[in-house]
Write a protein that holds these residues in place. Sequence first.
Motif, PDB file in Angstrom:
ATOM      1  N   MET A 105      -2.530   8.126   4.829  1.00 22.86           N
ATOM      2  CA  MET A 105      -1.108   7.861   5.069  1.00 22.86           C
ATOM      3  C   MET A 105      -0.499   8.853   6.055  1.00 22.86           C
ATOM      4  O   MET A 105       0.529   8.564   6.676  1.00 22.86           O
ATOM      5  N   ILE A 106      -1.132  10.012   6.197  1.00 24.74           N
ATOM      6  CA  ILE A 106      -0.652  11.018   7.144  1.00 24.74           C
ATOM      7  C   ILE A 106      -1.329  10.844   8.502  1.00 24.74           C
ATOM      8  O   ILE A 106      -0.671  10.739   9.542  1.00 24.74           O
TER       9      ILE A 106
ATOM     10  N   LEU B 291      -9.433  -0.195   7.351  1.00 19.77           N
ATOM     11  CA  LEU B 291      -9.597  -1.639   7.189  1.00 19.77           C
ATOM     12  C   LEU B 291     -10.902  -2.019   6.495  1.00 19.77           C
ATOM     13  O   LEU B 291     -10.956  -3.019   5.775  1.00 19.77           O
ATOM     14  N   LEU B 292     -11.946  -1.209   6.702  1.00 22.98           N
ATOM     15  CA  LEU B 292     -13.251  -1.559   6.147  1.00 22.98           C
ATOM     16  C   LEU B 292     -13.521  -0.956   4.769  1.00 22.98           C
ATOM     17  O   LEU B 292     -14.154  -1.587   3.922  1.00 22.98           O
ATOM     18  N   PHE B 293     -13.032   0.258   4.543  1.00 28.95           N
ATOM     19  CA  PHE B 293     -13.468   0.986   3.356  1.00 28.95           C
ATOM     20  C   PHE B 293     -12.354   1.425   2.407  1.00 28.95           C
ATOM     21  O   PHE B 293     -12.643   1.980   1.353  1.00 28.95           O
ATOM     22  N   GLU B 294     -11.110   1.230   2.790  1.00 29.07           N
ATOM     23  CA  GLU B 294     -10.000   1.613   1.923  1.00 29.07           C
ATOM     24  C   GLU B 294      -9.332   0.383   1.320  1.00 29.07           C
ATOM     25  O   GLU B 294      -9.348  -0.699   1.914  1.00 29.07           O
ATOM     26  N   LYS B 295      -8.724   0.558   0.165  1.00 30.30           N
ATOM     27  CA  LYS B 295      -7.951  -0.522  -0.434  1.00 30.30           C
ATOM     28  C   LYS B 295      -6.585  -0.620   0.249  1.00 30.30           C
ATOM     29  O   LYS B 295      -6.055   0.362   0.743  1.00 30.30           O
ATOM     30  N   LYS B 296      -6.070  -1.820   0.257  1.00 30.93           N
ATOM     31  CA  LYS B 296      -4.737  -2.039   0.810  1.00 30.93           C
ATOM     32  C   LYS B 296      -3.703  -1.303  -0.035  1.00 30.93           C
ATOM     33  O   LYS B 296      -3.805  -1.253  -1.260  1.00 30.93           O
ATOM     34  N   PHE B 297      -2.690  -0.722   0.602  1.00 30.66           N
ATOM     35  CA  PHE B 297      -1.643  -0.029  -0.138  1.00 30.66           C
ATOM     36  C   PHE B 297      -0.668  -1.051  -0.733  1.00 30.66           C
ATOM     37  O   PHE B 297      -0.422  -2.119  -0.153  1.00 30.66           O
ATOM     38  N   SER B 298      -0.129  -0.709  -1.878  1.00 26.71           N
ATOM     39  CA  SER B 298       0.793  -1.609  -2.568  1.00 26.71           C
ATOM     40  C   SER B 298       2.109  -1.756  -1.804  1.00 26.71           C
ATOM     41  O   SER B 298       2.458  -0.918  -0.970  1.00 26.71           O
TER      42      SER B 298
ATOM     43  N   PHE C  23       8.310   4.403  14.694  1.00 20.13           N
ATOM     44  CA  PHE C  23       7.156   3.671  15.219  1.00 20.13           C
ATOM     45  C   PHE C  23       5.933   3.859  14.323  1.00 20.13           C
ATOM     46  O   PHE C  23       5.173   2.921  14.085  1.00 20.13           O
ATOM     47  N   SER C  24       5.732   5.083  13.825  1.00 23.00           N
ATOM     48  CA  SER C  24       4.578   5.351  12.965  1.00 23.00           C
ATOM     49  C   SER C  24       4.630   4.522  11.688  1.00 23.00           C
ATOM     50  O   SER C  24       3.609   4.026  11.218  1.00 23.00           O
ATOM     51  N   VAL C  25       5.833   4.362  11.132  1.00 22.92           N
ATOM     52  CA  VAL C  25       5.991   3.539   9.932  1.00 22.92           C
ATOM     53  C   VAL C  25       5.687   2.081  10.256  1.00 22.92           C
ATOM     54  O   VAL C  25       5.000   1.382   9.484  1.00 22.92           O
ATOM     55  N   PHE C  26       6.182   1.603  11.384  1.00 24.04           N
ATOM     56  CA  PHE C  26       5.952   0.209  11.791  1.00 24.04           C
ATOM     57  C   PHE C  26       4.458  -0.071  11.953  1.00 24.04           C
ATOM     58  O   PHE C  26       3.954  -1.091  11.460  1.00 24.04           O
ATOM     59  N   VAL C  27       3.737   0.824  12.639  1.00 21.47           N
ATOM     60  CA  VAL C  27       2.302   0.630  12.861  1.00 21.47           C
ATOM     61  C   VAL C  27       1.543   0.637  11.541  1.00 21.47           C
ATOM     62  O   VAL C  27       0.663  -0.197  11.306  1.00 21.47           O
ATOM     63  N   PHE C  28       1.887   1.566  10.665  1.00 21.39           N
ATOM     64  CA  PHE C  28       1.199   1.665   9.386  1.00 21.39           C
ATOM     65  C   PHE C  28       1.433   0.415   8.542  1.00 21.39           C
ATOM     66  O   PHE C  28       0.509  -0.113   7.910  1.00 21.39           O
ATOM     67  N   ARG C  29       2.651  -0.097   8.548  1.00 18.83           N
ATOM     68  CA  ARG C  29       2.949  -1.321   7.821  1.00 18.83           C
ATOM     69  C   ARG C  29       2.194  -2.504   8.413  1.00 18.83           C
ATOM     70  O   ARG C  29       1.693  -3.375   7.682  1.00 18.83           O
TER      71      ARG C  29
ATOM     72  N   LEU D 128      -0.689  -2.429  10.034  1.00 22.54           N
ATOM     73  CA  LEU D 128      -2.105  -2.317   9.668  1.00 22.54           C
ATOM     74  C   LEU D 128      -2.330  -2.687   8.210  1.00 22.54           C
ATOM     75  O   LEU D 128      -3.323  -3.346   7.875  1.00 22.54           O
ATOM     76  N   ASN D 129      -1.415  -2.274   7.355  1.00 25.56           N
ATOM     77  CA  ASN D 129      -1.550  -2.618   5.938  1.00 25.56           C
ATOM     78  C   ASN D 129      -1.398  -4.131   5.742  1.00 25.56           C
ATOM     79  O   ASN D 129      -2.065  -4.718   4.883  1.00 25.56           O
ATOM     80  N   TRP D 130      -0.531  -4.765   6.526  1.00 24.21           N
ATOM     81  CA  TRP D 130      -0.349  -6.211   6.464  1.00 24.21           C
ATOM     82  C   TRP D 130      -1.605  -6.943   6.906  1.00 24.21           C
ATOM     83  O   TRP D 130      -1.983  -7.982   6.351  1.00 24.21           O
TER      84      TRP D 130
END
Length: 231
Positions: free
Chosen positions: A89-90, A155-162, A218-224, A226-228
């Motif tokens: 997340m960081i 994307l390959l090895f981590e679970k999606k964040f809630s 922007f960092s929040v947007f990108v992270f969201r 990718l999680n989507w």
Amino acid sequence: MANRAARILLHSIGAATMVYGYKGLSRLGDFDTWIRGQYGGHFQFLTIDGLFAGMLVMFTGLLLDLFPRTSKGSFIFESLTNFKRLLVMIALPVAAVVASVYWPLILVLPKLILTEDFTVEPTSKGDVATPFRIPLDIDLSLHGFPGPLLVLDFLLFEKKFSQETMQKYAPLLALCIGTTYAMWAEYCATKNNYFPYPFLTFSSLPIRVVIYATCTTFSVFVFRALNWLHQ
């Protein structure tokens, strides 16, 4: 077994690449010495701060890869897993900001992102110091590879964040990181009389605040995003 081998391979490549990039800074000679002599050294740069976060992601992932399968569910295993997810997340949003700011500027307006080489004296009074360019292999290890490697790991090895994590905790963490770096950069500039990135030096305080806020958003947007995309 194949999945575990793929994890070990990705985390080993990621860790080795990032360590190579940081260790390669010592090859810059007098310029490296000049940077290290400043307040904050290389850690003035968001690139290096993000690089170390990325290293921790890869090394923690490698530790988890090497744990025996029977250790799943243990306190140490679960703690390392949660620690790695926090690091993701960081590191992932920071890597997105670094790549999104660095590459467009390096291609279009390099003088806004590259530090002037103050170790070289101009040959005449009319000359202007030229930006210092690091070798391509180090450049890619610092600015090119960390982002894609972190995205692949997520994307390959981590679970999606809630949804709760993405709505509440991700923006709060991004705000803390963005504010901390902004304060750190501003403080280092009071000691060094200039910022690590020329575009900050050229900007007034209100403009710098807008830059910090925009990069954080922007960092929040990108992270969201990718999680989507995560399945």
